[in-house]
Scaffold this motif. Structure first.
Motif, PDB file in Angstrom:
ATOM      1  N   TYR A  89      48.103  57.129  69.142  1.00 46.32           N
ATOM      2  CA  TYR A  89      48.033  56.499  67.949  1.00 46.32           C
ATOM      3  C   TYR A  89      48.478  55.078  67.788  1.00 46.32           C
ATOM      4  CZ  TYR A  89      52.603  57.445  65.910  1.00 46.32           C
ATOM      5  OH  TYR A  89      53.917  57.160  65.956  1.00 46.32           O
ATOM      6  N   VAL A 104      40.548  48.447  68.280  1.00 47.13           N
ATOM      7  CA  VAL A 104      41.280  48.748  66.942  1.00 47.13           C
ATOM      8  C   VAL A 104      41.741  47.517  66.244  1.00 47.13           C
ATOM      9  CG1 VAL A 104      42.131  51.190  67.747  1.00 47.13           C
ATOM     10  CG2 VAL A 104      43.472  49.140  68.204  1.00 47.13           C
ATOM     11  N   GLU A 152      43.665  48.554  62.886  1.00 50.07           N
ATOM     12  CA  GLU A 152      43.220  49.538  62.148  1.00 50.07           C
ATOM     13  C   GLU A 152      43.733  50.885  62.705  1.00 50.07           C
ATOM     14  OE1 GLU A 152      38.960  50.113  60.606  1.00 50.07           O
ATOM     15  OE2 GLU A 152      38.951  51.169  62.425  1.00 50.07           O
ATOM     16  N   ARG A 153      44.411  51.496  61.649  1.00 51.47           N
ATOM     17  CA  ARG A 153      45.087  53.011  61.931  1.00 51.47           C
ATOM     18  C   ARG A 153      44.176  53.812  62.742  1.00 51.47           C
ATOM     19  NH1 ARG A 153      49.745  54.010  59.975  1.00 51.47           N
ATOM     20  NH2 ARG A 153      49.518  52.618  58.101  1.00 51.47           N
ATOM     21  N   SER A 154      44.333  54.156  64.033  1.00 44.06           N
ATOM     22  CA  SER A 154      43.300  55.002  64.700  1.00 44.06           C
ATOM     23  C   SER A 154      43.922  55.872  65.844  1.00 44.06           C
ATOM     24  CB  SER A 154      42.480  53.958  65.473  1.00 44.06           C
ATOM     25  OG  SER A 154      41.935  52.964  64.801  1.00 44.06           O
ATOM     26  N   THR A 155      43.485  56.973  65.961  1.00 44.74           N
ATOM     27  CA  THR A 155      44.082  57.939  67.094  1.00 44.74           C
ATOM     28  C   THR A 155      42.987  58.427  67.973  1.00 44.74           C
ATOM     29  OG1 THR A 155      45.588  58.837  65.415  1.00 44.74           O
ATOM     30  CG2 THR A 155      45.241  60.408  67.216  1.00 44.74           C
ATOM     31  N   GLU A 176      38.167  60.735  68.605  1.00 43.20           N
ATOM     32  CA  GLU A 176      38.613  59.508  68.028  1.00 43.20           C
ATOM     33  C   GLU A 176      38.533  59.820  66.607  1.00 43.20           C
ATOM     34  OE1 GLU A 176      36.277  56.341  69.558  1.00 43.20           O
ATOM     35  OE2 GLU A 176      34.933  56.447  68.100  1.00 43.20           O
ATOM     36  N   TRP A 177      39.814  59.140  65.879  1.00 43.14           N
ATOM     37  CA  TRP A 177      39.764  58.797  64.596  1.00 43.14           C
ATOM     38  C   TRP A 177      40.106  57.473  64.246  1.00 43.14           C
ATOM     39  CZ3 TRP A 177      42.107  62.644  67.706  1.00 43.14           C
ATOM     40  CH2 TRP A 177      41.872  64.188  67.368  1.00 43.14           C
ATOM     41  N   ARG A 178      39.285  57.062  63.417  1.00 44.46           N
ATOM     42  CA  ARG A 178      39.193  55.807  63.028  1.00 44.46           C
ATOM     43  C   ARG A 178      39.471  55.665  61.450  1.00 44.46           C
ATOM     44  NH1 ARG A 178      38.237  52.001  67.206  1.00 44.46           N
ATOM     45  NH2 ARG A 178      37.107  53.055  68.978  1.00 44.46           N
ATOM     46  N   LYS A 179      40.025  54.579  61.089  1.00 43.06           N
ATOM     47  CA  LYS A 179      40.451  54.356  59.652  1.00 43.06           C
ATOM     48  C   LYS A 179      41.049  55.529  59.184  1.00 43.06           C
ATOM     49  CE  LYS A 179      36.194  51.590  58.763  1.00 43.06           C
ATOM     50  NZ  LYS A 179      35.066  51.147  57.943  1.00 43.06           N
ATOM     51  N   VAL A 180      42.165  55.984  59.948  1.00 44.83           N
ATOM     52  CA  VAL A 180      43.072  56.949  59.513  1.00 44.83           C
ATOM     53  C   VAL A 180      43.688  56.948  58.239  1.00 44.83           C
ATOM     54  CG1 VAL A 180      44.867  58.321  60.282  1.00 44.83           C
ATOM     55  CG2 VAL A 180      43.111  57.770  62.152  1.00 44.83           C
ATOM     56  N   HIS A 187      46.574  64.315  58.682  1.00 40.67           N
ATOM     57  CA  HIS A 187      45.783  63.670  60.006  1.00 40.67           C
ATOM     58  C   HIS A 187      46.478  64.294  61.114  1.00 40.67           C
ATOM     59  CE1 HIS A 187      44.233  61.199  63.226  1.00 40.67           C
ATOM     60  NE2 HIS A 187      45.307  60.674  63.405  1.00 40.67           N
TER      61      HIS A 187
END
Length: 155
Positions: free
Chosen positions: A36, A105, A120-123, A135-139, A144
């Motif tokens: 993350y 990111v 950009e907060r991403s996992t 993937e998760w972007r703009k978390v 989450h």
């Protein structure tokens, strides 16, 4: 290094980490890995996200999943942040943004009318063979970690 994409193997990387060590993705083969990315140590959203991963750490371990937090902060800031919050997982320092670029990111952000480049907060969820599965972007922080844990359990 090529950019990551779902269903493809993630290029190996090695970065300095808390605990006075370096961690490479290849070191974690056989385990799923959550990476993350967060903007900055000890800020409210980043602290909450880290606490959520901390509070679910045992569940991630039972799902054969390691957690790695990544920001551009230096190791000293990471050590302080990790120690103060009691994070059982390591934080990686990506001061040169190599991993940030690999995972794409870095984004232009506007704060108080000023534009700057930031994380950009991403996992990302990588399976035990090193393949990117989700993937998760703009978390958004709330809820989450539970979603990521559910995906890890499904692997």
């Amino acid at each position: 290094m090529s950019k990551v994409s779902i269903g493809k193997k993630v290029d190996d990387f090695r970065l300095p980490a808390t605990g006075n060590q370096e961690i490479a993705l290849s070191d974690l083969r056989g385990k799923n890995v959550v990476i993350y990315f967060y903007p900055k140590d000890s800020t409210p959203g980043c602290t909450q996200e880290g606490k959520d991963f901390r509070d679910h750490y045992d569940a991630f371990q039972k799902a054969n999943t390691e957690i790695l937090g990544v920001s551009r902060d230096g190791l000293k800031a990471h050590e302080n942040f990790r120690s103060k919050q009691g994070f059982p997982f390591h934080l990686l320092s990506d001061g040169e943004e190599a991993l940030c670029r690999q995972f794409d990111v870095i984004r232009e952000k506007t704060m108080f009318g000023k534009k700057s480049l930031g994380i950009e907060r991403s996992t990302f969820l990588i399976d035990s063979e090193g393949v990117l599965r989700q993937e998760w972007r703009k978390v958004k922080v709330k809820g989450h970690v539970e979603e990521v844990l559910q995906a890890a359990r499904a692997l």
